[in-house]
Design a protein around this motif. Structure first.
Motif, mmCIF file in Angstrom:
data_model
loop_
_atom_site.group_PDB
_atom_site.id
_atom_site.type_symbol
_atom_site.label_atom_id
_atom_site.label_comp_id
_atom_site.label_asym_id
_atom_site.label_seq_id
_atom_site.Cartn_x
_atom_site.Cartn_y
_atom_site.Cartn_z
ATOM 1 N N VAL A 87 19.131 -12.143 4.491
ATOM 2 C CA VAL A 87 19.475 -12.525 3.121
ATOM 3 C C VAL A 87 20.782 -11.833 2.761
ATOM 4 O O VAL A 87 20.897 -10.610 2.884
ATOM 5 N N GLU A 140 23.676 -11.503 -0.289
ATOM 6 C CA GLU A 140 23.925 -11.712 -1.718
ATOM 7 C C GLU A 140 25.429 -11.897 -1.978
ATOM 8 O O GLU A 140 26.263 -11.452 -1.184
ATOM 9 N N TYR A 151 21.613 -21.934 0.874
ATOM 10 C CA TYR A 151 22.436 -21.258 -0.124
ATOM 11 C C TYR A 151 21.938 -21.672 -1.504
ATOM 12 O O TYR A 151 21.735 -22.864 -1.765
ATOM 13 N N LEU A 156 15.114 -16.162 -4.795
ATOM 14 C CA LEU A 156 16.515 -16.114 -4.393
ATOM 15 C C LEU A 156 17.445 -16.164 -5.591
ATOM 16 O O LEU A 156 17.328 -17.032 -6.454
ATOM 17 N N ASN A 157 18.356 -15.227 -5.622
ATOM 18 C CA ASN A 157 19.346 -15.162 -6.703
ATOM 19 C C ASN A 157 20.438 -16.201 -6.491
ATOM 20 O O ASN A 157 20.744 -16.561 -5.346
ATOM 21 N N SER A 182 23.185 -16.480 -3.323
ATOM 22 C CA SER A 182 22.602 -15.835 -2.141
ATOM 23 C C SER A 182 22.395 -16.853 -1.027
ATOM 24 O O SER A 182 22.269 -18.061 -1.274
#
Length: 193
Positions: free
Chosen positions: A13, A15, A117, A160-161, A164
């Motif tokens: 992952v 960011e 993504y 998930l932000n 990211s």
């Protein structure tokens, strides 16, 4: 007692892959594509808008920067697994989820790595969930489990932000939980071989 961990499932992952400005520009462009590109994923059970099989976003110049970063991060991840092949995106698409949209458990055949993504994931947007490759083969599951941990879990949820990127081996079953928001959850999916 010593517990030896073998055959782990590796997930990467990353960011802040794109700048906020680049990300917003691709959100706007993805929503524009939704208005002009045919919905894909005809073999999917879910009714989520996507361009799977109808439009490869990595061939669109607007996604060039993201394409290059996905290739780079995937190859960095592959090298951490001692694979030194130059993996490249073979197909790609956008997914736009609204209220009650989801994606069922699935994997990505004919690829080595897959990446997702996240452009936008508002409050109430579904989690990205992975399933252990051995979960469906446990004919006699353990009983009286009082909690899950990294040794006994069969699924794991990622919230998930935006901006990211998650990368995983393509054989890993994954899904997106039901979205409970009227704001769009927008992602791009990539297969690499």
């Amino acid at each position: 007692m010593f517990i030896d961990i073998k055959f782990p499932v590796s997930i990467s992952v990353i960011e802040n892959v794109l700048s906020e400005e680049e990300n917003q520009s691709l959100i706007d462009y993805s929503l524009h594509l939704k208005s002009i590109k045919e919905k894909g994923g005809r073999e999917w059970y879910a009714n989520t808008y996507n361009t799977h099989g109808t439009y490869n976003i990595h061939e669109d110049i607007k996604f060039e920067s993201l394409k290059n970063l996905v290739n780079q991060h995937t190859n960095d991840f592959a090298r951490s697994l001692n694979s030194f092949y130059d993996y490249q995106i073979s197909n790609s698409w956008i997914n736009i989820y609204y209220n009650k949209d989801y994606q069922e458990f699935h994997n990505h055949p004919k690829a080595v790595f897959s990446a997702v993504y996240t452009f936008a994931n508002p409050r109430g947007g579904g989690d990205f969930v992975i399933k252990s490759p051995t979960a469906d083969f446990d004919m006699f599951p353990m009983s009286h489990i009082k909690g899950t941990n990294t040794l006994n879990a069969t699924t794991h949820n990622y919230r998930l932000n935006p901006r990211s990127l998650i990368i995983f081996r393509s054989y890993i079953q994954h899904m997106v939980d039901v979205c409970n928001t009227n704001e769009p959850r927008i992602t791009a999916a990539f297969n690499l071989s």
